[in-house]
Write an enzyme that holds these catalytic residues in place. Structure first.
Site, PDB file in Angstrom:
ATOM      1  N   SER A 174     -59.528  35.636  80.457  1.00  0.00           N
ATOM      2  CA  SER A 174     -60.742  35.712  79.642  1.00  0.00           C
ATOM      3  C   SER A 174     -60.890  34.487  78.753  1.00  0.00           C
ATOM      4  CB  SER A 174     -60.709  36.963  78.762  1.00  0.00           C
ATOM      5  OG  SER A 174     -60.562  38.116  79.553  1.00  0.00           O
TER       6      SER A 174
HETATM    7  N1  SAH Z   1     -56.926  40.059  79.913  1.00  0.00           N
HETATM    8  C1  SAH Z   1     -56.811  39.357  81.158  1.00  0.00           C
HETATM    9  C2  SAH Z   1     -58.108  39.527  81.901  1.00  0.00           C
HETATM   10  C3  SAH Z   1     -57.915  39.568  83.338  1.00  0.00           C
HETATM   11  S1  SAH Z   1     -59.413  39.849  84.251  1.00  0.00           S
HETATM   12  C4  SAH Z   1     -56.515  37.899  80.912  1.00  0.00           C
HETATM   13  O1  SAH Z   1     -57.044  37.362  79.946  1.00  0.00           O
HETATM   14  O2  SAH Z   1     -55.794  37.279  81.706  1.00  0.00           O
HETATM   15  C5  SAH Z   1     -59.371  41.600  84.437  1.00  0.00           C
HETATM   16  C6  SAH Z   1     -58.188  42.178  85.136  1.00  0.00           C
HETATM   17  O3  SAH Z   1     -58.417  43.573  85.298  1.00  0.00           O
HETATM   18  C7  SAH Z   1     -57.939  41.622  86.534  1.00  0.00           C
HETATM   19  O4  SAH Z   1     -56.646  41.102  86.585  1.00  0.00           O
HETATM   20  C8  SAH Z   1     -58.100  42.844  87.439  1.00  0.00           C
HETATM   21  O5  SAH Z   1     -57.221  42.830  88.545  1.00  0.00           O
HETATM   22  C9  SAH Z   1     -57.786  43.977  86.484  1.00  0.00           C
HETATM   23  N2  SAH Z   1     -58.301  45.295  86.872  1.00  0.00           N
HETATM   24  C10 SAH Z   1     -59.478  45.613  87.442  1.00  0.00           C
HETATM   25  N3  SAH Z   1     -59.555  46.951  87.618  1.00  0.00           N
HETATM   26  C11 SAH Z   1     -58.393  47.489  87.160  1.00  0.00           C
HETATM   27  C12 SAH Z   1     -57.870  48.813  87.065  1.00  0.00           C
HETATM   28  N4  SAH Z   1     -58.545  49.883  87.492  1.00  0.00           N
HETATM   29  N5  SAH Z   1     -56.634  48.970  86.525  1.00  0.00           N
HETATM   30  C13 SAH Z   1     -55.918  47.908  86.093  1.00  0.00           C
HETATM   31  N6  SAH Z   1     -56.358  46.634  86.150  1.00  0.00           N
HETATM   32  C14 SAH Z   1     -57.596  46.425  86.673  1.00  0.00           C
END
Ligand code: SAH
Length: 224
Positions: free
Chosen positions: A73
């Site tokens: 993010s």
């Molecule tokens: N906070 C993270 C954001 C990653 S993007 C950072 O800054 O690196 C969002 C993430 O949510 C992705 O890695 C995706 O795989 C995950 N995601 C999507 N649906 C999900 C679910 N049902 N349970 C767990 N993770 C999920």
């Protein structure tokens, strides 16, 4: 740098100036005002959470691609969501969407115990290794829309992927007075940032403007 990403002794690495500049931009141009949040973001080496080839972009105010078609993010959204959570050391926190683990590291420095769920195995495993130096973080690979019943109730829940509606199990696993911060929207990649507070009279819902996250995929999210 000898410490792992999670230890956050980032003061003297080659990116220290870029990181300080990022903090100034967040404070002066985007009005992030919670100095506790800014202080923690100044201590976490974001360049260790992005692909090697992109580390020179790590302190720009941008989301960046990580593996598995996911993103780390944007620093501004990390700051805003962390401010909205209003974390204290006594809090037990559930994070859905570990991704790179960057936001997890920020939560770990402000909250008490952090439980984080990632559905992409490779990302969960990499984040576990990166954050091995933090003793208050537990990560698992699973569908986070079902929450993590074994550790509930949670004082704070942060969802870092966009949901069609707030997943019902997460609301159920929130303590009284607890808060959820989550992007919610009818379209898969466009949401509004929402904060839900659980009170004895029911849930209070506040909206904090538009945002764009990758979709939350799972039983109580979007279909894969
Ligand atoms: N906070 C993270 C954001 C990653 S993007 C950072 O800054 O690196 C969002 C993430 O949510 C992705 O890695 C995706 O795989 C995950 N995601 C999507 N649906 C999900 C679910 N049902 N349970 C767990 N993770 C999920």
């Amino acid at each position: 740098m000898t410490s792992s990403a999670g230890n956050g002794r980032a003061g003297s690495d080659e990116f220290a100036m870029a990181r300080d500049r990022m903090i100034r931009v967040l404070r002066d141009e985007f009005d992030v005002s919670d100095e506790r949040v800014l202080g923690v973001m100044a201590s976490v080496p974001r360049h260790l959470f992005v692909p090697e080839a992109l580390k020179f972009q790590a302190y720009r105010n941008n989301a960046l691609p990580i593996s598995g078609k996911q993103t780390i993010s944007q620093p501004l959204i990390v700051a805003r969501m962390t401010e909205l959570l209003d974390l204290e050391k006594k809090h037990k926190v559930l994070e859905i969407g570990t991704g790179s683990g960057y936001q997890t590291a920020i939560l770990a420095k402000l909250g008490g115990k952090i439980y984080s769920i990632e559905r992409v195995l490779d990302l969960a495993e990499t984040a576990k290794k990166r954050l091995a130096g933090l003793n208050n973080v537990t990560i698992k690979c699973s569908d986070g829309t079902n929450g993590w019943d074994a550790y509930s109730p949670f004082d704070r829940i942060l969802v870092t992927a966009g949901a069609p509606v707030p997943p019902e199990p997460l609301v159920a696993q929130l303590s009284n007075g607890g808060k959820i911060v989550i992007p919610v929207g009818d379209e898969k990649e466009r949401q509004n940032l929402i904060r839900i507070t659980k009170t004895p009279e029911g849930v209070v819902r506040e909206t904090f403007g538009a945002c764009s996250f990758v979709p939350l995929i799972g039983d109580h999210g979007w279909e894969a």
